[in-house]
Scaffold this motif. Sequence first.
Motif, short mmCIF file in Angstrom:
data_model
loop_
_atom_site.label_atom_id
_atom_site.label_comp_id
_atom_site.label_asym_id
_atom_site.label_seq_id
_atom_site.Cartn_x
_atom_site.Cartn_y
_atom_site.Cartn_z
N ASP A 3 12.72 1.29 9.23
CA ASP A 3 12.19 2.40 10.37
C ASP A 3 11.79 3.55 9.71
O ASP A 3 11.60 4.77 10.34
N LEU A 4 11.98 3.52 8.52
CA LEU A 4 11.63 4.97 7.40
C LEU A 4 12.67 5.91 7.46
O LEU A 4 12.61 6.84 6.63
N THR A 5 13.55 5.85 8.23
CA THR A 5 14.59 6.64 8.30
C THR A 5 15.32 6.80 7.16
O THR A 5 15.99 7.86 6.48
N SER A 6 15.56 5.68 6.24
CA SER A 6 16.39 5.72 5.17
C SER A 6 15.68 6.61 4.09
O SER A 6 16.15 6.87 2.94
N VAL A 27 0.89 -1.33 -0.05
CA VAL A 27 -0.01 -0.11 0.12
C VAL A 27 0.97 1.26 -0.05
O VAL A 27 2.09 1.19 0.32
N PRO A 28 0.21 2.41 -0.40
CA PRO A 28 1.22 3.60 -0.44
C PRO A 28 1.60 4.00 0.89
O PRO A 28 0.81 3.90 1.84
N LEU A 29 2.85 4.71 0.85
CA LEU A 29 2.80 5.68 2.13
C LEU A 29 3.83 6.83 1.69
O LEU A 29 4.53 6.47 0.85
N ILE A 30 3.53 7.99 1.97
CA ILE A 30 3.98 9.25 1.56
C ILE A 30 4.41 9.99 2.79
O ILE A 30 3.78 10.26 3.64
N ALA A 31 5.58 10.33 2.60
CA ALA A 31 6.48 11.24 3.65
C ALA A 31 6.44 12.61 3.25
O ALA A 31 6.88 13.04 2.27
N VAL A 32 5.74 13.61 3.91
CA VAL A 32 5.97 15.00 3.54
C VAL A 32 6.69 15.86 4.65
O VAL A 32 6.50 15.71 5.81
N SER A 33 7.98 16.37 4.20
CA SER A 33 8.80 16.96 4.97
C SER A 33 9.76 17.58 4.30
O SER A 33 10.09 17.31 3.19
N ARG A 83 8.38 2.10 14.46
CA ARG A 83 9.83 2.06 14.54
C ARG A 83 10.50 3.27 14.36
O ARG A 83 11.66 3.72 15.00
N PHE A 84 9.91 4.14 13.51
CA PHE A 84 10.46 5.44 13.09
C PHE A 84 10.14 6.39 14.73
O PHE A 84 11.21 6.96 15.06
N LEU A 85 9.07 6.26 15.25
CA LEU A 85 8.88 6.88 16.49
C LEU A 85 10.08 6.34 17.67
O LEU A 85 10.40 7.22 18.63
N GLU A 86 10.28 5.17 17.36
CA GLU A 86 11.29 4.47 18.52
C GLU A 86 12.56 5.02 18.28
O GLU A 86 13.29 5.64 18.99
N THR A 87 13.01 5.12 16.92
CA THR A 87 14.07 5.84 16.61
C THR A 87 14.04 7.57 17.18
O THR A 87 15.37 7.83 17.67
N TRP A 88 13.20 7.99 16.84
CA TRP A 88 13.09 9.54 17.06
C TRP A 88 13.06 9.67 18.53
O TRP A 88 13.70 10.79 19.05
#
Length: 420
Positions: free
Chosen positions: A167-170, A113-119, A139-144
């Motif tokens: 974790d989406l950081t890449s 499914v799609p996921l879009i990161a706006v930043s 996982r992104f929230l864990e890293t943050w």
Amino acid sequence: MSSVPAVTGKTPDDIVAAIKADVLAGTLPQVSWIVPDQASSEHPYATPEDGAHFVHNVIDALNADPNVFNSTVLFINYDENDGFFDHVPPPVAPAGTPGEFYNGTNIGLGFRVPLIAVSPWTRGGWVNSETFDHTSVLRFLETWTAALGTPATSPNISDWRRRVCGDLTSAFDFANPVYGLPALPDTSQTIGLSACGPLSNPAPVNNQLPVQESGTRQARALPYQPNANLDHLEFGSAGVMKVWITMANAGTAATKSAHFAAYANAYRGGGPWQYTVDPGGNTSDFFNCGTGFGGGPYDLTVVGPNRFLRRFKGDATKAGKNAAVTASYAVEPGTGKLAVYFKLANSGSTPLTFTIASDNYRTDGPWTYQVPAGGSVSDYFNAAAYTNGWYDFTVTVDADSSWSQRFTGHLETGTPSVSG
């Protein structure tokens, strides 16, 4: 860290107004999530037009104070749709993996499914083909939170999912932000559920896959380098014949586990078979092709992340049993860039002629190689230097028309690339 379900269940206009008010008051929670009504969520019967309009308004609300917009991340997450025609099998854990089975049934990651990161750190239409799932947001929230010195850990994510999913950081380039609200198209022409609700689902006419859009996108570097080879054929008593395949996750870019799945295209049942290979590791498995499993012929496909594919076809009773190909990755002399290397070996008593053809990405070739009995020949193809790391080669031999091996994938260098 504070987190609130922001005005869930109210109208889209209420949600947007609440976000804008928090932005202007400086009280926007560090983490929040919103659940719009069906008409604005692009669930069945809802239209992309209405969803786009709601997202547009949310972005405008965050930009009520440009400093907020320039220092935040908005994840646009979906849990349905866009997978109806998906031809990429989802990763599934190997049998017996703790935390990945429910009442004996393998859970798996589900269709894409799609996921879009706006930043500011994801601007530019970048594609990231690392394997993610819904736990990646956690996982992104864990890293943050760990970076803030207040780590919060989700206890419900299996060890296997942590190994395979990112974790989406890449997806982010924190060193090169692009600030400011981009120009967005007008989305005021909405449709509404009343116009779509009566429509029936379209019936397939010819069941053909949709045509992929042309062009490429900038792509983020990926944390694995999958490879797979037909290692050897094994012959035993009573008609036992086995195809051994070795799967590897090698290279300096390999910092995360890679998932593989093997499929039998013909001659036998069973499968798919699932494998997880840690960075720098490899695993091997055999597939019966003798008595009770086709009597010699085999046709096996191995798939992995980012369009990785190997297909091995042949007949263990024919001349192709003496042909072997080993694909590897190494630095090309002169350019210092990664290339695909092929070692062509002949274990038989007569010479073989191998042909390598490029199915995509290259317009030259094919290339032919005379390999003497008991000998081998090696050659390389400079994919990283000339085809953005993408390769797609098929190898055949003159003595056996049933034998072929296909090698498709992308070379990871740890630097950005382009989509294939």
